[in-house]
Design an enzyme around this catalytic site. Sequence first.
Site, PDB file in Angstrom:
ATOM      1  N   ALA A  78      16.217   0.338  -2.097  1.00 56.20           N
ATOM      2  CA  ALA A  78      14.700  -0.454  -2.321  1.00 56.20           C
ATOM      3  C   ALA A  78      14.757  -1.606  -3.201  1.00 56.20           C
ATOM      4  O   ALA A  78      13.773  -2.407  -3.132  1.00 56.20           O
ATOM      5  CB  ALA A  78      13.682   0.623  -2.233  1.00 56.20           C
TER       6      ALA A  78
ATOM      7  N   ASP B  13       7.633   5.201  -3.616  1.00 47.53           N
ATOM      8  CA  ASP B  13       7.118   5.284  -2.303  1.00 47.53           C
ATOM      9  C   ASP B  13       8.282   5.598  -1.271  1.00 47.53           C
ATOM     10  O   ASP B  13       8.055   6.404  -0.355  1.00 47.53           O
ATOM     11  CB  ASP B  13       6.196   4.207  -1.693  1.00 47.53           C
ATOM     12  CG  ASP B  13       5.104   3.761  -2.617  1.00 47.53           C
ATOM     13  OD1 ASP B  13       4.484   4.654  -3.365  1.00 47.53           O
ATOM     14  OD2 ASP B  13       4.742   2.812  -2.640  1.00 47.53           O
TER      15      ASP B  13
ATOM     16  N   GLU C 218      -4.292   6.842  -3.176  1.00 44.52           N
ATOM     17  CA  GLU C 218      -5.069   5.537  -3.106  1.00 44.52           C
ATOM     18  C   GLU C 218      -6.251   5.601  -2.045  1.00 44.52           C
ATOM     19  O   GLU C 218      -6.917   4.755  -1.626  1.00 44.52           O
ATOM     20  CB  GLU C 218      -4.285   4.602  -2.619  1.00 44.52           C
ATOM     21  CG  GLU C 218      -3.349   3.845  -3.896  1.00 44.52           C
ATOM     22  CD  GLU C 218      -2.541   2.553  -3.578  1.00 44.52           C
ATOM     23  OE1 GLU C 218      -2.234   1.824  -4.451  1.00 44.52           O
ATOM     24  OE2 GLU C 218      -2.164   2.477  -2.338  1.00 44.52           O
TER      25      GLU C 218
ATOM     26  N   GLY D  60       0.726  -1.186   0.052  1.00 49.49           N
ATOM     27  CA  GLY D  60      -0.067  -0.097   0.018  1.00 49.49           C
ATOM     28  C   GLY D  60       0.932   1.105  -0.003  1.00 49.49           C
ATOM     29  O   GLY D  60       1.720   1.320   0.849  1.00 49.49           O
TER      30      GLY D  60
HETATM   31  O1  RIB Z   1       3.418   1.648  -4.894  1.00 51.89           O
HETATM   32  C1  RIB Z   1       3.688   0.260  -4.916  1.00 51.89           C
HETATM   33  C2  RIB Z   1       2.221  -0.138  -4.150  1.00 51.89           C
HETATM   34  O2  RIB Z   1       1.203   0.173  -4.920  1.00 51.89           O
HETATM   35  C3  RIB Z   1       2.026  -1.531  -3.621  1.00 51.89           C
HETATM   36  O3  RIB Z   1       2.762  -1.898  -2.409  1.00 51.89           O
HETATM   37  C4  RIB Z   1       0.611  -1.801  -3.814  1.00 51.89           C
HETATM   38  O4  RIB Z   1       0.134  -2.128  -2.671  1.00 51.89           O
HETATM   39  C5  RIB Z   1      -0.097  -0.540  -4.520  1.00 51.89           C
HETATM   40  O5  RIB Z   1      -0.521   0.285  -3.450  1.00 51.89           O
END
Ligand code: RIB
Length: 305
Positions: free
Chosen positions: A277, A246, A137, A39
């Site tokens: 990463a 991320d 998200e 996520g």
């Molecule tokens: O950016 C990567 C993430 O995108 C993943 O961990 C997946 O859960 C989606 O949210």
Amino acid sequence: MKKILVIGSMNTDMVVKCSRIPSPGETLLGGVFSKFFGGKGANQAIAARKIFPQTSFCAGVGADDSSEYLAYLKKQGLDISLVRKFKKANSGVALITVAADGENSIAVAPGANLMLSPADIGKIDFSKFSHVVMQLETPIATVAAALKAAKKAACITILTPAPAQILPLNILKDIDYLIPNEHEILLLQKEKFTDASAAAKSLLDRGVKNVLITLGKRGSKIINAGGEKIYSVYKVKTVDTVGAGDCFAGSFAAGLCIYNNDSDKAAKLASAAASLAVTKMGAQSYHSLAQVKKLMATKRVSKIS
Ligand code: RIB
């Protein structure tokens, strides 16, 4: 006092390693299956926490059992007191394919991530935080409310616009650092853009303070009123790129905290953290500040072409 708040998604990542990303309509055999915590929100929070201890996370989990994931986040040292449980949905799930070269494709069932509302944001005391990090998200109305409240409390705001969507014009002035990848930057405004720099300049004209475009193996580029600057990544063996963006955003926020808001130093740190990463499977395979600094000391940067 510096303190980071990451607001965003929590997913379980169901990952199949394949020789390549399957084409539409194709079934591809031969992959190894793994399950990871993921996520975009949780990934950013873990990345920030690996570098900077004072990090909190706000997210929505569903009626299903998320105790294992929450216990993990807590064990990593994250403050998860702002995570909310929603009974009318299940927690988020992502179906991910990772190819032999580390590239990925992702389909997300957001579930409870979509239940985090502006009313939930209204309960947060933003004066406790100095830096607020988000992605897309969670609903855009929630992100808009958080950006507004964060700016009212004089926080520095960082938004990764992923998954990409057209951003409402009225939120742009509330974004200090927008961190898209080179595909996302073209998709954030009503106008059709084919050039990343032109798209970034249009966003700056509309109120965003800095655009920091992540370019994968080619590093990243910051564009602001002062001009443009490129940051290199480090030479590593790429295994899995899931969560690298991320990591960049979370580490960048942490870098701003430890380097007194020096974005140049923060971008260099984030480049090294994101390089590490991709060397392991799993979105949250992030490294400590000491490990990131060790890589930076090698000066093994890739040439930008
Ligand atoms: O950016 C990567 C993430 O995108 C993943 O961990 C997946 O859960 C989606 O949210």
